[in-house]
Motif scaffolding. Structure first.
Motif, PDB file in Angstrom:
ATOM      1  N   GLY A   1     -70.896 -33.893  -7.848  1.00 39.21           N
ATOM      2  CA  GLY A   1     -72.021 -34.262  -8.704  1.00 39.21           C
ATOM      3  C   GLY A   1     -73.291 -34.553  -7.937  1.00 39.21           C
ATOM      4  O   GLY A   1     -73.448 -34.195  -6.766  1.00 39.21           O
ATOM      5  N   PHE A   2     -74.199 -35.216  -8.622  1.00 39.06           N
ATOM      6  CA  PHE A   2     -75.510 -35.525  -8.072  1.00 39.06           C
ATOM      7  C   PHE A   2     -75.360 -36.353  -6.803  1.00 39.06           C
ATOM      8  O   PHE A   2     -74.681 -37.367  -6.799  1.00 39.06           O
ATOM      9  N   GLY A   3     -75.975 -35.907  -5.714  1.00 35.63           N
ATOM     10  CA  GLY A   3     -75.893 -36.616  -4.441  1.00 35.63           C
ATOM     11  C   GLY A   3     -74.684 -36.253  -3.610  1.00 35.63           C
ATOM     12  O   GLY A   3     -74.389 -36.927  -2.615  1.00 35.63           O
ATOM     13  N   GLN A   4     -73.970 -35.202  -3.978  1.00 38.11           N
ATOM     14  CA  GLN A   4     -72.770 -34.796  -3.241  1.00 38.11           C
ATOM     15  C   GLN A   4     -73.070 -34.692  -1.751  1.00 38.11           C
ATOM     16  O   GLN A   4     -74.090 -34.153  -1.338  1.00 38.11           O
ATOM     17  N   GLY A   5     -72.181 -35.287  -0.934  1.00 39.92           N
ATOM     18  CA  GLY A   5     -72.327 -35.259   0.527  1.00 39.92           C
ATOM     19  C   GLY A   5     -73.045 -36.463   1.095  1.00 39.92           C
ATOM     20  O   GLY A   5     -72.954 -36.734   2.286  1.00 39.92           O
ATOM     21  N   ARG A   6     -73.753 -37.206   0.263  1.00 45.66           N
ATOM     22  CA  ARG A   6     -74.459 -38.405   0.739  1.00 45.66           C
ATOM     23  C   ARG A   6     -73.515 -39.597   0.798  1.00 45.66           C
ATOM     24  O   ARG A   6     -72.544 -39.666   0.067  1.00 45.66           O
ATOM     25  N   MET A   7     -73.859 -40.548   1.660  1.00 40.64           N
ATOM     26  CA  MET A   7     -73.171 -41.836   1.693  1.00 40.64           C
ATOM     27  C   MET A   7     -73.868 -42.731   0.672  1.00 40.64           C
ATOM     28  O   MET A   7     -75.092 -42.885   0.717  1.00 40.64           O
ATOM     29  N   VAL A   8     -73.087 -43.310  -0.247  1.00 40.18           N
ATOM     30  CA  VAL A   8     -73.664 -44.059  -1.358  1.00 40.18           C
ATOM     31  C   VAL A   8     -72.944 -45.387  -1.563  1.00 40.18           C
ATOM     32  O   VAL A   8     -71.814 -45.580  -1.131  1.00 40.18           O
ATOM     33  N   VAL A   9     -73.615 -46.263  -2.269  1.00 35.96           N
ATOM     34  CA  VAL A   9     -73.037 -47.513  -2.748  1.00 35.96           C
ATOM     35  C   VAL A   9     -72.286 -47.172  -4.039  1.00 35.96           C
ATOM     36  O   VAL A   9     -72.779 -46.401  -4.854  1.00 35.96           O
ATOM     37  N   ASP A  38     -88.154 -31.474  -5.069  1.00 35.48           N
ATOM     38  CA  ASP A  38     -86.904 -31.045  -4.431  1.00 35.48           C
ATOM     39  C   ASP A  38     -85.740 -31.983  -4.739  1.00 35.48           C
ATOM     40  O   ASP A  38     -84.584 -31.708  -4.405  1.00 35.48           O
ATOM     41  N   GLY A  39     -86.022 -33.147  -5.346  1.00 37.38           N
ATOM     42  CA  GLY A  39     -84.991 -34.097  -5.704  1.00 37.38           C
ATOM     43  C   GLY A  39     -84.415 -34.858  -4.534  1.00 37.38           C
ATOM     44  O   GLY A  39     -83.480 -35.642  -4.704  1.00 37.38           O
ATOM     45  N   ALA A  40     -84.965 -34.676  -3.342  1.00 37.03           N
ATOM     46  CA  ALA A  40     -84.429 -35.319  -2.140  1.00 37.03           C
ATOM     47  C   ALA A  40     -85.473 -36.080  -1.341  1.00 37.03           C
ATOM     48  O   ALA A  40     -85.127 -36.995  -0.587  1.00 37.03           O
ATOM     49  N   THR A  41     -86.740 -35.722  -1.506  1.00 35.15           N
ATOM     50  CA  THR A  41     -87.817 -36.345  -0.740  1.00 35.15           C
ATOM     51  C   THR A  41     -88.427 -37.482  -1.529  1.00 35.15           C
ATOM     52  O   THR A  41     -88.854 -37.299  -2.681  1.00 35.15           O
ATOM     53  N   MET A  64     -91.485 -37.606 -19.887  1.00 35.00           N
ATOM     54  CA  MET A  64     -90.316 -38.141 -19.201  1.00 35.00           C
ATOM     55  C   MET A  64     -89.394 -38.780 -20.243  1.00 35.00           C
ATOM     56  O   MET A  64     -89.823 -39.553 -21.079  1.00 35.00           O
ATOM     57  N   SER A  65     -88.122 -38.447 -20.182  1.00 37.59           N
ATOM     58  CA  SER A  65     -87.156 -39.006 -21.118  1.00 37.59           C
ATOM     59  C   SER A  65     -86.755 -40.417 -20.684  1.00 37.59           C
ATOM     60  O   SER A  65     -87.031 -40.849 -19.573  1.00 37.59           O
ATOM     61  N   GLU A  66     -86.067 -41.090 -21.585  1.00 40.80           N
ATOM     62  CA  GLU A  66     -85.584 -42.449 -21.300  1.00 40.80           C
ATOM     63  C   GLU A  66     -84.580 -42.383 -20.150  1.00 40.80           C
ATOM     64  O   GLU A  66     -83.673 -41.559 -20.158  1.00 40.80           O
ATOM     65  N   PRO A  67     -84.725 -43.255 -19.138  1.00 40.83           N
ATOM     66  CA  PRO A  67     -83.772 -43.208 -18.016  1.00 40.83           C
ATOM     67  C   PRO A  67     -82.366 -43.620 -18.436  1.00 40.83           C
ATOM     68  O   PRO A  67     -82.181 -44.418 -19.352  1.00 40.83           O
ATOM     69  N   ILE A  68     -81.378 -43.072 -17.766  1.00 43.05           N
ATOM     70  CA  ILE A  68     -79.973 -43.407 -17.988  1.00 43.05           C
ATOM     71  C   ILE A  68     -79.704 -44.776 -17.368  1.00 43.05           C
ATOM     72  O   ILE A  68     -80.110 -45.035 -16.230  1.00 43.05           O
ATOM     73  N   GLU A  69     -79.022 -45.649 -18.098  1.00 44.06           N
ATOM     74  CA  GLU A  69     -78.654 -46.976 -17.587  1.00 44.06           C
ATOM     75  C   GLU A  69     -77.450 -46.828 -16.660  1.00 44.06           C
ATOM     76  O   GLU A  69     -76.412 -46.294 -17.063  1.00 44.06           O
ATOM     77  N   THR A  70     -77.607 -47.295 -15.431  1.00 41.53           N
ATOM     78  CA  THR A  70     -76.533 -47.216 -14.452  1.00 41.53           C
ATOM     79  C   THR A  70     -76.457 -48.528 -13.672  1.00 41.53           C
ATOM     80  O   THR A  70     -77.245 -49.444 -13.893  1.00 41.53           O
ATOM     81  N   PHE A  87     -87.650 -38.806 -11.333  1.00 41.49           N
ATOM     82  CA  PHE A  87     -87.709 -37.426 -10.869  1.00 41.49           C
ATOM     83  C   PHE A  87     -88.637 -36.659 -11.810  1.00 41.49           C
ATOM     84  O   PHE A  87     -88.176 -35.821 -12.596  1.00 41.49           O
ATOM     85  N   PRO A  88     -89.952 -36.947 -11.762  1.00 48.57           N
ATOM     86  CA  PRO A  88     -90.871 -36.388 -12.760  1.00 48.57           C
ATOM     87  C   PRO A  88     -91.007 -34.872 -12.708  1.00 48.57           C
ATOM     88  O   PRO A  88     -91.373 -34.261 -13.706  1.00 48.57           O
ATOM     89  N   ASP A  89     -90.706 -34.261 -11.577  1.00 46.35           N
ATOM     90  CA  ASP A  89     -90.845 -32.817 -11.435  1.00 46.35           C
ATOM     91  C   ASP A  89     -89.497 -32.102 -11.428  1.00 46.35           C
ATOM     92  O   ASP A  89     -89.367 -31.002 -10.906  1.00 46.35           O
ATOM     93  N   GLY A  90     -88.474 -32.757 -11.963  1.00 47.16           N
ATOM     94  CA  GLY A  90     -87.136 -32.166 -11.942  1.00 47.16           C
ATOM     95  C   GLY A  90     -86.408 -32.580 -10.677  1.00 47.16           C
ATOM     96  O   GLY A  90     -86.845 -33.459  -9.941  1.00 47.16           O
ATOM     97  N   GLY A  91     -85.285 -31.965 -10.421  1.00 47.19           N
ATOM     98  CA  GLY A  91     -84.521 -32.271  -9.216  1.00 47.19           C
ATOM     99  C   GLY A  91     -83.562 -33.428  -9.374  1.00 47.19           C
ATOM    100  O   GLY A  91     -82.816 -33.735  -8.458  1.00 47.19           O
ATOM    101  N   GLY A  92     -83.575 -34.076 -10.523  1.00 44.18           N
ATOM    102  CA  GLY A  92     -82.676 -35.205 -10.752  1.00 44.18           C
ATOM    103  C   GLY A  92     -82.883 -35.782 -12.132  1.00 44.18           C
ATOM    104  O   GLY A  92     -83.801 -35.395 -12.854  1.00 44.18           O
ATOM    105  N   VAL A  93     -82.032 -36.732 -12.480  1.00 42.90           N
ATOM    106  CA  VAL A  93     -82.101 -37.404 -13.773  1.00 42.90           C
ATOM    107  C   VAL A  93     -82.654 -38.802 -13.548  1.00 42.90           C
ATOM    108  O   VAL A  93     -82.209 -39.517 -12.649  1.00 42.90           O
ATOM    109  N   ASP A  94     -83.641 -39.200 -14.346  1.00 46.53           N
ATOM    110  CA  ASP A  94     -84.207 -40.544 -14.236  1.00 46.53           C
ATOM    111  C   ASP A  94     -83.131 -41.582 -14.532  1.00 46.53           C
ATOM    112  O   ASP A  94     -82.354 -41.427 -15.479  1.00 46.53           O
TER     113      ASP A  94
END
Length: 159
Positions: free
Chosen positions: A30-38, A149-152, A1-7, A80-87
């Motif tokens: 981008g990542f999460g397109q269509g979701r309601m987010v903070v 799947d990056g969503a569950t 697992m790579s170093e997580p991105i600081e956000t 996201f250890p199995d892919g599907g997103g960026v840590d």
């Protein structure tokens, strides 16, 4: 697992018609397109998470907040250890001192949503855990691990 991105994420509260509301946005790209987010985003090199939070809030919503008015409420790691997103390692801030009215951006369609009527089916599944904790005063650290799947949401610790 790579170093997580600081956000960072900024939970903006406001009382409207006697109810507490949050500024949420429908993610347009981008990542999460269509979701309601903070609102939130990446911490740039040389930037503190608090400064990044104020900058990202303005860029995504046109709401302005002084760095000092951002209350740090915890740090969340999204894995996201199995892919599907960026840590990501996410610094969570809460404020009720944002000035102005939200405006849509190329990133978010922004709206005020009552806390007691959040659109959880359109949000990331981790929100039902960390968001109430942040609003209630905060937490130290939490980790949310997602399936391939990056969503569950596969598991979570800390909250």
């Amino acid at each position: 697992m790579s170093e997580p991105i600081e956000t960072c994420l900024v939970v903006v509260t406001r009382t409207l018609e006697g109810r507490t509301h949050l500024a949420l946005g429908e993610k347009l790209r981008g990542f999460g397109q269509g979701r309601m987010v903070v609102p939130g985003g990446k911490v740039d090199p040389g930037e503190t998470p608090r400064r990044a939070a104020a900058r990202e809030l303005f860029e995504e919503t046109s709401l302005r907040v002084n760095d000092a008015d951002l209350d740090a409420r915890g740090v969340v790691t999204f894995a996201f250890p199995d892919g599907g997103g960026v840590d990501m390692r996410v610094h969570v801030f809460v404020t009720d001192a944002a000035a102005g009215e939200p405006k849509d951006s190329d990133e978010l369609l922004v709206t005020w949503v009552p806390v007691d009527a959040l659109p959880t089916s359109r949000m990331w599944p981790d929100n039902v855990h960390w968001l109430p904790a942040a609003l209630a005063g905060g937490f130290d650290e939490a980790t949310f691990t997602y399936a391939a799947d990056g969503a569950t949401l596969a598991s979570h610790t800390g909250i």
